[in-house]
Write a protein that holds these residues in place. Structure first.
Motif, PDB file in Angstrom:
ATOM      1  N   ARG A 374       0.863  -1.209   0.000  1.00  0.00           N
ATOM      2  CA  ARG A 374       0.000   0.000   0.000  1.00  0.00           C
ATOM      3  C   ARG A 374       0.886   1.241   0.000  1.00  0.00           C
ATOM      4  NH1 ARG A 374      -1.963  -3.841  -1.048  1.00  0.00           N
ATOM      5  NH2 ARG A 374      -3.784  -4.893  -0.172  1.00  0.00           N
ATOM      6  N   ARG A 385       4.772   3.126   4.525  1.00  0.00           N
ATOM      7  CA  ARG A 385       3.963   1.920   4.699  1.00  0.00           C
ATOM      8  C   ARG A 385       4.727   0.608   4.579  1.00  0.00           C
ATOM      9  NH1 ARG A 385      -1.848   2.543   4.301  1.00  0.00           N
ATOM     10  NH2 ARG A 385      -1.985   0.328   4.682  1.00  0.00           N
ATOM     11  N   ARG A 390      -0.760  -8.120   6.743  1.00  0.00           N
ATOM     12  CA  ARG A 390      -2.163  -8.436   6.447  1.00  0.00           C
ATOM     13  C   ARG A 390      -2.469  -8.198   4.972  1.00  0.00           C
ATOM     14  NH1 ARG A 390      -5.010  -4.027   9.174  1.00  0.00           N
ATOM     15  NH2 ARG A 390      -5.133  -5.306  11.042  1.00  0.00           N
ATOM     16  N   ASP A 391      -2.069  -7.017   4.482  1.00  0.00           N
ATOM     17  CA  ASP A 391      -2.438  -6.637   3.121  1.00  0.00           C
ATOM     18  C   ASP A 391      -1.771  -7.551   2.094  1.00  0.00           C
ATOM     19  OD1 ASP A 391      -3.948  -4.557   4.122  1.00  0.00           O
ATOM     20  OD2 ASP A 391      -2.298  -3.138   4.062  1.00  0.00           O
ATOM     21  N   TRP A 507      -8.989  -6.682  11.196  1.00  0.00           N
ATOM     22  CA  TRP A 507      -8.880  -6.143   9.823  1.00  0.00           C
ATOM     23  C   TRP A 507      -9.203  -4.649   9.799  1.00  0.00           C
ATOM     24  CZ3 TRP A 507     -12.648  -3.729   6.906  1.00  0.00           C
ATOM     25  CH2 TRP A 507     -12.334  -3.513   5.560  1.00  0.00           C
ATOM     26  N   ASN A 508     -10.132  -4.234  10.648  1.00  0.00           N
ATOM     27  CA  ASN A 508     -10.540  -2.830  10.673  1.00  0.00           C
ATOM     28  C   ASN A 508      -9.579  -2.029  11.546  1.00  0.00           C
ATOM     29  OD1 ASN A 508     -11.777  -0.345  11.329  1.00  0.00           O
ATOM     30  ND2 ASN A 508     -13.764  -1.197  10.738  1.00  0.00           N
ATOM     31  N   ASP A 509      -8.777  -1.215  10.885  1.00  0.00           N
ATOM     32  CA  ASP A 509      -7.739  -0.451  11.585  1.00  0.00           C
ATOM     33  C   ASP A 509      -8.273   0.439  12.700  1.00  0.00           C
ATOM     34  OD1 ASP A 509      -5.660  -1.284   9.876  1.00  0.00           O
ATOM     35  OD2 ASP A 509      -6.223   0.213   8.391  1.00  0.00           O
ATOM     36  N   LYS A 632     -19.920   0.201   4.976  1.00  0.00           N
ATOM     37  CA  LYS A 632     -19.270  -0.698   5.930  1.00  0.00           C
ATOM     38  C   LYS A 632     -20.028  -0.775   7.248  1.00  0.00           C
ATOM     39  CE  LYS A 632     -14.847  -0.129   7.412  1.00  0.00           C
ATOM     40  NZ  LYS A 632     -13.415  -0.211   7.127  1.00  0.00           N
ATOM     41  N   GLU A 656     -13.395   4.757   7.133  1.00  0.00           N
ATOM     42  CA  GLU A 656     -13.892   3.614   7.911  1.00  0.00           C
ATOM     43  C   GLU A 656     -15.268   3.882   8.519  1.00  0.00           C
ATOM     44  OE1 GLU A 656     -12.078   1.021   7.957  1.00  0.00           O
ATOM     45  OE2 GLU A 656      -9.988   1.608   7.717  1.00  0.00           O
ATOM     46  N   PHE A 661     -16.927   0.730   1.594  1.00  0.00           N
ATOM     47  CA  PHE A 661     -15.547   0.240   1.653  1.00  0.00           C
ATOM     48  C   PHE A 661     -15.431  -0.936   0.689  1.00  0.00           C
ATOM     49  CE2 PHE A 661     -11.463  -0.521   3.535  1.00  0.00           C
ATOM     50  CZ  PHE A 661     -11.118   0.725   4.024  1.00  0.00           C
TER      51      PHE A 661
HETATM   52  C1  NOJ Z   1      -6.464  -0.289   4.819  1.00  0.00           C
HETATM   53  C2  NOJ Z   1      -5.346  -1.120   5.392  1.00  0.00           C
HETATM   54  O1  NOJ Z   1      -4.258  -1.144   4.473  1.00  0.00           O
HETATM   55  C3  NOJ Z   1      -5.819  -2.537   5.668  1.00  0.00           C
HETATM   56  O2  NOJ Z   1      -4.791  -3.246   6.288  1.00  0.00           O
HETATM   57  C4  NOJ Z   1      -7.059  -2.548   6.527  1.00  0.00           C
HETATM   58  O3  NOJ Z   1      -7.495  -3.885   6.662  1.00  0.00           O
HETATM   59  C5  NOJ Z   1      -8.140  -1.705   5.879  1.00  0.00           C
HETATM   60  N1  NOJ Z   1      -7.642  -0.382   5.673  1.00  0.00           N
HETATM   61  C6  NOJ Z   1      -9.400  -1.641   6.759  1.00  0.00           C
HETATM   62  O4  NOJ Z   1      -9.181  -0.981   7.935  1.00  0.00           O
END
Ligand code: NOJ
Length: 822
Positions: A374, A385, A390-391, A507-509, A632, A656, A661
């Motif tokens: 990202r 970044r 995760r990504d 997953w949700n930052d 979302k 968010e 989303f």
């Molecule tokens: C973007 C972030 O890169 C990702 O890791 C995350 O899961 C999503 N935002 C949702 O918060």
């Protein structure tokens, strides 16, 4: 249960947009109301998108790359080049956020030597514009075709596989009846390679860079700044051409001048380059070529902006680039590489927008995510970044079908960031050598098992599970042991209600605020864990550890029970349990009552009791869906859970907080396919196709590129409903690809072969797919005889009936003909 603002037939942003045609909206669509078709067209045969104007609502980007040297380039020629890392080896300067937008870039200026008038084939940045102009992004290249005063210019920018350089391939033709004397300039602004250091220390460090002119007509930029992270690996930058030079500059002040910009460079207006070099200051590279073109004559000039380890390497690379045929063979190899990569899949669908996306742009975008994580885009400055665990784990999913070796390399890189206890670094910096970000999230470490399962299904070869890889904190384990450690880590971090602890977030930052005290639990992570456990059962068998199956099954069953009891709110699944023990995502609250991910993953994980799974997805349809995608959460947060400390600072309807989303929408498509509701799944899929969403929202509302997915669209609670943000680098790319190919079209590798189980709109008559799988091309024709969404009635392979809907591998066969009747 329908929320108030969905009562009208169309989304509020669209109404607003229509009103815009009559009066001025309050939201910034004032300047332009042109139709998308006036701005761009797709050319699917060429795998290109063509642009008719330079003045788009935002720069529409492309990424040119050979995996080591990269350039992000806009449709109007703005962009930034970097070697391996935009954090520490940025070559050119791109002024993010600043006006004028989209500056600087690798620009060419064409000047009439007699009149002094000049223009750019990229249209930007010179003020005089071409009389005719178009540009196009293709797979790994961007081209410009322009004409002014009888001079036609065709420019192709690309990064070839043979040298680490951006090649600017310019052909000028005199289409008039008189000879033309031209001065042609190639210009790039160099920046300090470390963008963050530049912001902080430029006043001193700028005097530690130099630009020198070398006898072989080459400008060499040296970044010799103290304290840079890896001085021994920092390359030299060269700017050279295969055409003799008439002048050069290495000092930006000489070429552009003060109180000027790329629109009116001083050197061009004052007779030509000055021959400046630079021993400290603001560096640039400018090359000048004087030439006369007779009527009908064409000349090609190639410019190379590249990197090399040392002076000798610069000489070698430039000499190589100047060899006859180098540019042509580099471009051919680029084209062939993409043709071979994308050749893994080709579908013909009743919906041409979807067909184009699935065959071309979606896998292309996903490949760029895989490469850049990202990191750097028009929206992301490429300063910090690195690689997100995760990504990137998710990005692998859409590379596996095309290149399993590349996918495994990345899996190996990720697993090297795992600790013995199973948790992982959140972000890491393989090129920069910086310390990783070590915050522990409940989901990060679990994602890799999905990628490993896909890799196993794609190849059928379990050997990689035995490969030994180091742990970040010492010692090593097999790939399978790494994956198991991730499960064990989650098993050791369960909260008071038995769900996985949220830890820093899932997953949700944004969820960090409701779990700061360490007691919060993620119901969604329980569902993610469930999804992973199902895969772990297969992986354990393949790795020769069937004895672990019982543990995985027991964990799954325990979490499944909790999800359906504690996790169920009555009409939908709850999202989390906060530190204070209250539920997040419950009808009890006024805000953030329902969260999309908890509804979709209840089905993805196979955990939802059947009636609950359906009921939850009905709630999604009724409460979260809009004509521009699924929000979302609903309603957006302004003061929840505490007005003094709300869950998020995002304005309502953005990011968010109640935006559409896109990444999370992909799982709704998959869930609906799993539930067999093909019409609804397809509605969710089609409405987010970027060109479809742009048509609906209006080009000047949507703004971002119509050929790649954006991370999010502002939702109906925003004053700019439909505005697309953070395009290109988003998990949407990988998961949309998975949703479309494996769930809608239903062609999915599984342990024992290729499963065919489409879930399509009932009114589709059928479709075809050619898919490379374990060395054989499956040439599949699906006919929807009964006009259903789902349900394979019969499959034949080369005329022979096959039982069930999983086709075996066909070793030794180059292709098989598959007929599927629904
Ligand atoms: C973007 C972030 O890169 C990702 O890791 C995350 O899961 C999503 N935002 C949702 O918060």
């Amino acid at each position: 249960m329908k929320a108030e603002h969905f009562k009208h037939a169309e989304p509020s942003g669209q109404q607003e947009h229509k009103e815009a045609a009559g009066g001025l909206p309050s939201s910034g669509l004032r300047t332009n109301r042109a139709e998308p078709k006036d701005y761009y067209t797709f050319s699917d045969e060429e795998k290109e998108v063509e642009f008719k104007r330079h003045d788009m609502p935002t720069p529409w980007m492309n990424y040119l790359s050979n995996g080591t040297f990269h350039t992000m380039l806009s449709h109007a020629g703005g962009g930034v080049a970097f070697y391996k890392s935009p954090q520490i080896w940025r070559i050119t300067r791109y002024r993010f956020f600043h006006l004028p937008m989209d500056r600087s870039g690798p620009y060419i200026y064409v000047q009439d030597a007699k009149t002094g008038g000049y223009w750019c084939p990229t249209s930007e940045p010179a003020l005089d514009k071409p009389e005719e102009w178009k540009s196009a992004h293709g797979m790994g290249y961007t081209r410009f075709e322009a004409k002014r005063a009888d001079i036609a210019a065709r420019t192709v920018y690309f990064v070839g596989p043979y040298e680490n350089s951006l090649i600017w391939n310019l052909t000028l033709s005199n289409q008039g009846s008189a000879a033309k004397e031209l001065k042609v300039y190639a210009y790039a602004e160099f920046g300090m390679m470390e963008f963050m250091r530049e912001l902080q220390w430029q006043c001193y460090n700028k005097h530690q860079v130099s630009v020198q002119y070398h006898p072989a007509e080459t400008l060499v930029y040296r970044y010799g700044v103290e304290n840079q992270p890896k001085p021994e690996e920092t390359p030299l930058v060269y700017l050279a051409s295969d055409t003799p030079l008439s002048g050069y500059d290495g000092d930006r002040e000489e070429f552009i001048g003060c109180y000027r910009s790329e629109s009116n460079p001083a050197a061009i207006e004052n007779g030509g380059c000055t021959g400046s070099t630079l021993m400290g200051g603001d560096p640039c590279g400018a090359l000048q070529f004087n030439l006369t073109l007779q009527p009908g004559e064409s000349r090609t000039i190639n410019v190379f902006l590249g990197t090399a380890a040392d002076e000798q390497e610069v000489e070698r690379a430039v000499a190589h680039s100047r060899e006859a045929g180098f540019v042509e063979s580099s471009f051919l190899a680029l084209k062939e590489n993409w043709a071979s990569y994308l050749g893994a899949w080709e579908s013909r669908l009743p919906d041409k927008d979807a067909e184009r996306m699935i065959n071309i742009w979606n896998p292309y975008q996903a490949h760029r995510n895989f490469l850049f994580s990202r990191n750097i885009s028009f929206y992301a400055t490429g300063t910090f970044r690195g690689v997100g665990y995760r990504d990137t784990s998710q990005d692998i999913l859409a590379v596996v079908p095309f290149d399993t070796e590349l996918a495994f390399d990345k899996l190996r890189l990720l697993l090297g960031q795992q600790y013995k206890d199973g948790h992982v670094n959140h972000y890491f910096f393989p090129n920069e050598g910086w310390e990783p970000v070590t915050s522990i999230h409940s989901d990060d470490h679990l994602w890799t098992a999905l990628a490993a399962w896909d890799l196993l299904a794609e190849t059928g070869d379990a050997a990689f599970l035995e490969a030994k890889l180091p742990y970040y904190d010492g010692s090593e384990g097999t790939v399978y042991e790494h994956l198991k450690a991730a499960i064990d880590f989650t098993a050791s971090k369960l909260g008071p209600n038995g769900f996985p602890l949220m830890l820093r977030s899932d997953w949700n930052d944004q969820l960090f605020r409701v779990c700061r005290e360490g007691r919060g639990e993620s119901i969604w992570t329980a569902m993610q864990l469930g999804t992973v456990l199902l895969r772990m059962i297969d992986l354990a068998a393949a790795a020769g550890h069937p004895e672990h199956t019982a543990q995985y099954e027991a964990m799954y069953e325990a979490q499944r029970k909790r999800v359906n009891s504690i996790g169920w709110d009555g009409q939908w699944f709850r999202r989390a349990i906060m530190d204070d023990g209250r539920f997040l995502g419950s009808d009890e609250h006024d805000e953030a009552k329902i969260w999309l991910n908890a509804q979709t993953w209840a089905t993805l994980s196979g955990m939802a009791d059947e009636d609950k799974g359906l009921r939850a997805m009905d709630s999604v349809r009724d409460m979260l869906d809009t004509e521009l995608g699924i929000k979302k959460i609903h309603p957006s947060i302004t003061s929840f859970p505490d007005p003094a400390d709300p869950l998020t600072n995002y304005n309502k309807g953005t990011g968010e907080n109640g935006a559409v989303f896109c990444h999370a929408n992909t799982w709704a498509i998959i869930a609906e396919c799993m539930l067999g509701r093909g019409d609804l799944a397809y509605k969710y899929y089609r409405q987010l196709l970027p060109n479809v969403a742009m048509d609906k929202a209006g080009l000047w509302r949507y703004k971002a590129e119509p050929y790649v997915y954006a991370s999010n669209l502002f939702g109906p609670e925003s004053d700019k409903f439909g505005l697309a943000n953070v395009s290109w680098l988003t998990g949407t790319a990988a998961w949309m690809y998975v949703a479309a190919t494996q769930y809608i079209l239903g062609v999915k590798p599984v342990m024992n072969g290729l499963s065919i189980d489409p879930c399509i709109p009932a009114d589709w008559e059928g479709f075809t797919v050619k898919r490379r799988f374990r060395g054989c091309v499956y040439d599949i024709t699906v006919t929807n005889v009964s006009k259903v969404c789902k349900g394979v009635k019969q499959i034949t392979v080369d005329g022979e009936r096959v039982e069930g809907n999983v086709l075996p591998p066909y070793p030794g066969r180059s292709s098989v003909k598959v007929e599927v009747i629904l």
